[in-house]
Design a protein around this motif. Structure first.
Motif, PDB file in Angstrom:
ATOM      1  N   CYS A  35       2.723   3.842   7.173  1.00 51.89           N
ATOM      2  CA  CYS A  35       3.951   4.435   7.387  1.00 51.89           C
ATOM      3  C   CYS A  35       5.187   3.719   6.956  1.00 51.89           C
ATOM      4  CB  CYS A  35       4.012   4.385   8.784  1.00 51.89           C
ATOM      5  SG  CYS A  35       3.088   5.425   9.574  1.00 51.89           S
ATOM      6  N   LEU A  36       6.210   4.838   6.397  1.00 53.84           N
ATOM      7  CA  LEU A  36       7.475   4.218   6.010  1.00 53.84           C
ATOM      8  C   LEU A  36       8.329   4.546   7.016  1.00 53.84           C
ATOM      9  CD1 LEU A  36       9.125   2.388   3.824  1.00 53.84           C
ATOM     10  CD2 LEU A  36       9.761   4.877   2.792  1.00 53.84           C
ATOM     11  N   HIS A  37       9.059   3.738   7.829  1.00 52.08           N
ATOM     12  CA  HIS A  37      10.079   4.156   8.930  1.00 52.08           C
ATOM     13  C   HIS A  37      11.545   3.924   8.413  1.00 52.08           C
ATOM     14  CE1 HIS A  37       6.538   4.336  11.512  1.00 52.08           C
ATOM     15  NE2 HIS A  37       6.447   3.145  11.428  1.00 52.08           N
ATOM     16  N   ALA A  38      12.343   5.068   8.204  1.00 55.36           N
ATOM     17  CA  ALA A  38      13.674   5.060   7.882  1.00 55.36           C
ATOM     18  C   ALA A  38      14.504   5.670   8.886  1.00 55.36           C
ATOM     19  CB  ALA A  38      13.637   6.129   6.579  1.00 55.36           C
ATOM     20  N   PHE A  39      15.771   5.021   8.885  1.00 50.92           N
ATOM     21  CA  PHE A  39      16.868   5.366   9.874  1.00 50.92           C
ATOM     22  C   PHE A  39      17.954   5.857   8.926  1.00 50.92           C
ATOM     23  CE2 PHE A  39      20.746   4.383  12.308  1.00 50.92           C
ATOM     24  CZ  PHE A  39      20.334   5.188  13.420  1.00 50.92           C
ATOM     25  N   ILE A  40      18.440   7.311   8.974  1.00 47.98           N
ATOM     26  CA  ILE A  40      19.520   7.306   8.290  1.00 47.98           C
ATOM     27  C   ILE A  40      20.867   7.592   9.215  1.00 47.98           C
ATOM     28  CG2 ILE A  40      20.680   9.347   6.751  1.00 47.98           C
ATOM     29  CD1 ILE A  40      17.959   8.193   5.867  1.00 47.98           C
ATOM     30  N   CYS A  41      22.042   6.961   8.762  1.00 49.34           N
ATOM     31  CA  CYS A  41      23.307   7.145   9.500  1.00 49.34           C
ATOM     32  C   CYS A  41      24.610   7.376   8.452  1.00 49.34           C
ATOM     33  CB  CYS A  41      23.581   5.454  10.172  1.00 49.34           C
ATOM     34  SG  CYS A  41      23.536   4.172   9.159  1.00 49.34           S
ATOM     35  N   MET A  85       0.599  -1.241  -0.146  1.00 50.41           N
ATOM     36  CA  MET A  85      -0.223   0.005  -0.082  1.00 50.41           C
ATOM     37  C   MET A  85       1.035   1.221   0.245  1.00 50.41           C
ATOM     38  SD  MET A  85      -1.299  -0.034   3.884  1.00 50.41           S
ATOM     39  CE  MET A  85      -2.425   1.332   3.873  1.00 50.41           C
ATOM     40  N   ALA A  86       0.407   2.329  -0.370  1.00 52.50           N
ATOM     41  CA  ALA A  86       1.214   3.523  -0.462  1.00 52.50           C
ATOM     42  C   ALA A  86       1.315   3.986   1.128  1.00 52.50           C
ATOM     43  CB  ALA A  86       0.431   4.704  -1.203  1.00 52.50           C
ATOM     44  N   LYS A  87       2.521   4.711   1.265  1.00 54.77           N
ATOM     45  CA  LYS A  87       2.573   5.102   2.288  1.00 54.77           C
ATOM     46  C   LYS A  87       2.357   6.718   2.668  1.00 54.77           C
ATOM     47  CE  LYS A  87       4.519   0.971   3.305  1.00 54.77           C
ATOM     48  NZ  LYS A  87       3.694   0.156   4.257  1.00 54.77           N
ATOM     49  N   LYS A  88       1.749   6.751   3.582  1.00 51.73           N
ATOM     50  CA  LYS A  88       1.022   8.048   3.711  1.00 51.73           C
ATOM     51  C   LYS A  88       2.013   9.086   4.630  1.00 51.73           C
ATOM     52  CE  LYS A  88      -2.704  10.519   6.195  1.00 51.73           C
ATOM     53  NZ  LYS A  88      -3.842  10.214   7.159  1.00 51.73           N
ATOM     54  N   ILE A  89       2.880   8.500   5.557  1.00 56.78           N
ATOM     55  CA  ILE A  89       3.755   8.943   6.358  1.00 56.78           C
ATOM     56  C   ILE A  89       5.057   8.381   6.304  1.00 56.78           C
ATOM     57  CG2 ILE A  89       3.875   9.518   8.778  1.00 56.78           C
ATOM     58  CD1 ILE A  89       0.898   8.872   8.701  1.00 56.78           C
ATOM     59  N   ILE A  90       6.221   9.155   6.251  1.00 57.81           N
ATOM     60  CA  ILE A  90       7.457   8.771   6.419  1.00 57.81           C
ATOM     61  C   ILE A  90       8.042   9.214   7.696  1.00 57.81           C
ATOM     62  CG2 ILE A  90       9.758   8.553   5.271  1.00 57.81           C
ATOM     63  CD1 ILE A  90       8.285   9.193   2.747  1.00 57.81           C
ATOM     64  N   THR A  91       8.531   8.368   8.491  1.00 56.81           N
ATOM     65  CA  THR A  91       9.444   8.967   9.618  1.00 56.81           C
ATOM     66  C   THR A  91      10.805   8.692   9.417  1.00 56.81           C
ATOM     67  OG1 THR A  91       9.571   6.627  10.773  1.00 56.81           O
ATOM     68  CG2 THR A  91       7.548   7.993  11.340  1.00 56.81           C
TER      69      THR A  91
END
Lengths: 197, 197
Positions: free
Chosen positions: B116-122, B1-7
């Protein structure tokens, strides 16, 4: 720069091996999973079954088991000897050709090479349980227990030999939840990143 | 499904905030970083400066500081009160609109939403140190120490309120090393994934 080698670390049941194989096919490069086991078995004199089972297992389990394989093993425990052969072969492969390598701490072993892309594939327990039952069938043990046991071995092996924490995002260039993102999309992303300038 | 929110969870200096802002621009959706701080300050009665500094800080530092903000705070420590207001606003935002939310344990707070799509950036320390010196200038403290201090606060905050380990790949759908992959490519990947079917 373009990435010559992709290493795939993966949770059991996450589809990381399949993603690795399909990425290698897409890029037209070699794929090392069972093929790596065969090489290590041949070089070490250990059986393929032993290498497959112990090559990512907890080294402390066999702390007092020593190999009697002649002077190459140099008094090391059988797991340390297996690790040293795996490490040597992974370093040689990376020198020799473009490839995808699954598991066996390859991300750590090749950490100083700039031409590598290090990936970690995970998924939630429900998705992984469904996958292992579909692929390997039911057993007396609940799939959740099978997942936990296998990943515990991989984690202990990784942490013993690398002194890093298994599954920390900082150890990899990209980590993907294959359950949410889908196996095909994971392959798309990895194949695309491998060609990066 | 399309992701409405990106954290976006991020290490200090990794460019996670910039990646979040550019992803929001690319998708034409709202971006909450400072904007979230303003909302939380307004709702809580705490100053913007306090919210900005304490909203991701170690809660145990102020364990014995209680807020005197009337009945809303209900006898909680000031950090727990701030956490509860942040949580409420993040849940409301997710209900209301498509957006990118940076930090503040939004990945954990919204963990049960499937949109939601949950992302971590390092990134590695060298790249992060270069980035903070370029953005914020030199200080008496070495950049490596500034990085370690800031991330320690974020880690303690995250671990206190979520009982999860900060930076574990398994907490996120995707984790990216912005130093290797590049900020623009990170934006490409996140914007693409947000539109997933």
């Amino acid at each position: 720069m373009a990435k010559k080698i992709i290493t795939i670390s993966r949770e059991f049941g996450s589809g990381g091996r399949t993603i690795g194989r399909q990425t290698a096919e897409r890029l037209g490069i070699s794929f090392y999973d069972k093929e790596l086991i065969e090489k290590v078995a041949k070089e070490s004199g250990l059986s393929e079954q032993f290498v497959a089972e112990q090559g990512e297992d907890s080294p402390t389990k066999n702390r007092f088991a020593y190999s009697f394989l002649g002077r190459e093993s140099n008094g090391m425990s059988v797991n340390d000897y297996l690790w040293s052969v795996q490490r040597k072969i992974i370093l040689e492969l990376a020198e020799k050709e473009s490839c995808v390598i699954v598991g066996r701490c390859a991300d750590y072993i090749l950490r100083d090479r700039e031409d590598c892309l290090h990936a970690f594939i995970c998924a939630d327990v429900k998705k992984k349980a469904e996958r292992i039952v579909k692929l390997y069938g039911e057993t007396e043990k609940k799939p959740e227990k099978r997942l936990a046991e296998k990943d515990k071995k991989r984690r202990l092996n990784y942490e013993y030999y690398t002194e890093r924490k298994w599954g920390m995002a900082q150890n990899y260039h990209i980590s993907l939840d294959s359950g949410v993102i889908g196996l095909e999309k994971c392959v798309d992303i990895l194949a695309d990143l491998a060609g990066m300038e």
